[in-house]
Design a protein around this motif. Structure first.
Motif, PDB file in Angstrom:
ATOM      1  N   MET A 289      21.581   8.294 -19.731  1.00 26.50           N
ATOM      2  CA  MET A 289      21.851   9.395 -20.653  1.00 26.50           C
ATOM      3  C   MET A 289      20.527  10.046 -21.040  1.00 26.50           C
ATOM      4  O   MET A 289      19.558   9.350 -21.339  1.00 26.50           O
ATOM      5  CB  MET A 289      22.531   8.860 -21.927  1.00 26.50           C
ATOM      6  CG  MET A 289      23.920   8.300 -21.697  1.00 26.50           C
ATOM      7  SD  MET A 289      24.540   7.357 -23.130  1.00 26.50           S
ATOM      8  CE  MET A 289      23.948   5.702 -22.759  1.00 26.50           C
TER       9      MET A 289
ATOM     10  N   ASP B 144      31.628  14.453 -16.712  1.00 26.47           N
ATOM     11  CA  ASP B 144      32.193  14.274 -18.058  1.00 26.47           C
ATOM     12  C   ASP B 144      33.014  15.496 -18.488  1.00 26.47           C
ATOM     13  O   ASP B 144      34.085  15.348 -19.080  1.00 26.47           O
ATOM     14  CB  ASP B 144      31.089  13.995 -19.083  1.00 26.47           C
ATOM     15  CG  ASP B 144      30.529  12.581 -18.946  1.00 26.47           C
ATOM     16  OD1 ASP B 144      31.217  11.721 -18.359  1.00 26.47           O
ATOM     17  OD2 ASP B 144      29.409  12.345 -19.420  1.00 26.47           O
TER      18      ASP B 144
ATOM     19  N   GLY C 258      26.863   5.982 -16.939  1.00 28.99           N
ATOM     20  CA  GLY C 258      27.375   4.642 -16.680  1.00 28.99           C
ATOM     21  C   GLY C 258      28.142   4.517 -15.378  1.00 28.99           C
ATOM     22  O   GLY C 258      28.760   3.477 -15.113  1.00 28.99           O
TER      23      GLY C 258
HETATM   24  C1  S3P Z   1      27.836   7.075 -20.512  1.00 27.94           C
HETATM   25  C2  S3P Z   1      27.182   8.281 -20.354  1.00 27.94           C
HETATM   26  C3  S3P Z   1      27.788   9.575 -20.693  1.00 27.94           C
HETATM   27  C4  S3P Z   1      29.320   9.500 -20.635  1.00 27.94           C
HETATM   28  C5  S3P Z   1      29.800   8.340 -21.447  1.00 27.94           C
HETATM   29  C6  S3P Z   1      29.243   7.001 -20.976  1.00 27.94           C
HETATM   30  C7  S3P Z   1      27.120   5.829 -20.185  1.00 27.94           C
HETATM   31  O1  S3P Z   1      27.310  10.562 -19.797  1.00 27.94           O
HETATM   32  O2  S3P Z   1      29.778   9.400 -19.322  1.00 27.94           O
HETATM   33  O3  S3P Z   1      29.449   8.576 -22.776  1.00 27.94           O
HETATM   34  O4  S3P Z   1      27.770   4.769 -20.076  1.00 27.94           O
HETATM   35  O5  S3P Z   1      25.880   5.876 -19.996  1.00 27.94           O
HETATM   36  P1  S3P Z   1      25.805  11.211 -19.875  1.00 27.94           P
HETATM   37  O6  S3P Z   1      24.899  10.386 -19.045  1.00 27.94           O
HETATM   38  O7  S3P Z   1      25.997  12.569 -19.291  1.00 27.94           O
HETATM   39  O8  S3P Z   1      25.414  11.244 -21.315  1.00 27.94           O
END
Ligand code: S3P
Length: 170
Positions: A16, A39, A87
């Motif tokens: 992130m 997302d 993730g």
């Molecule tokens: C997540 C990252 C988020 C989103 C969710 C979970 C993670 O995306 O998919 O909140 O597990 O690192 P971004 O990397 O775009 O913030």
């Protein structure tokens, strides 16, 4: 090069705050190819914000949707720049999708730098405190490295500079 001649999707992975969405969008504009943010795609498909999917269905519920969407996008025969959620690498079967389809660009960022870039943690259920984010980033590092075809260090670089670097590689 002004345009990419990619026959398959390119996936952006990383923690992130690495800049996946901004870089994919920037590159899509300069290369005139489409970009998809996973997302955002999930939010439209489910009619819910990511944080609400986490609240209602837990992380497991979100991961199941994420894998369906990744498969869908990975099967596309088009040039497409896909920014994945941070993730996406924690689900083992997603690694198969990455292996079978497309090219994976890993944008590396430290949890500390990511924290300074993220202005609104309320949309990121898994970035609530720095200590936990550091641990999570350390845990994921080998997973990002396992799927990456190429790694770009983003430390101290602008979105524009990162996009240019990726463009040279593609
Ligand atoms: C997540 C990252 C988020 C989103 C969710 C979970 C993670 O995306 O998919 O909140 O597990 O690192 P971004 O990397 O775009 O913030």
């Amino acid at each position: 090069p002004e345009s990419l001649t990619l026959a398959r999707p390119v996936f952006f992975v990383g923690f992130m705050g690495a800049g996946k969405t901004s870089v994919a969008r920037r590159l899509a504009r300069s290369c005139r190819v489409a970009s998809v943010d996973m997302d955002t795609y999930i939010e439209r498909r489910e009619g819910k914000r990511v944080k609400d999917i986490f609240a209602e269905s837990g992380e497991a519920g979100f991961r199941a949707i994420e894998t369906e969407v990744l498969r869908e996008l990975g099967a596309k025969p088009d040039p497409l720049l896909v920014s994945c959620g941070g993730g996406v690498v924690v689900t083992p079967e997603n690694h198969e999708v990455f292996r079978e389809s497309g090219f994976v660009v890993y944008l590396h960022v430290t949890a500390d730098e990511a924290a300074s870039r993220i202005s609104d943690v309320s949309t990121r259920p898994l970035f609530q405190n720095l200590e936990a984010a550091r641990a999570r980033a350390a845990e994921r590092l080998p997973l990002y490295e396992a799927v990456a075809d190429v790694t770009v260090d983003t430390a101290g670089k602008s979105v524009f500079a990162i996009a240019r670097e990726v463009q040279r590689i593609l």
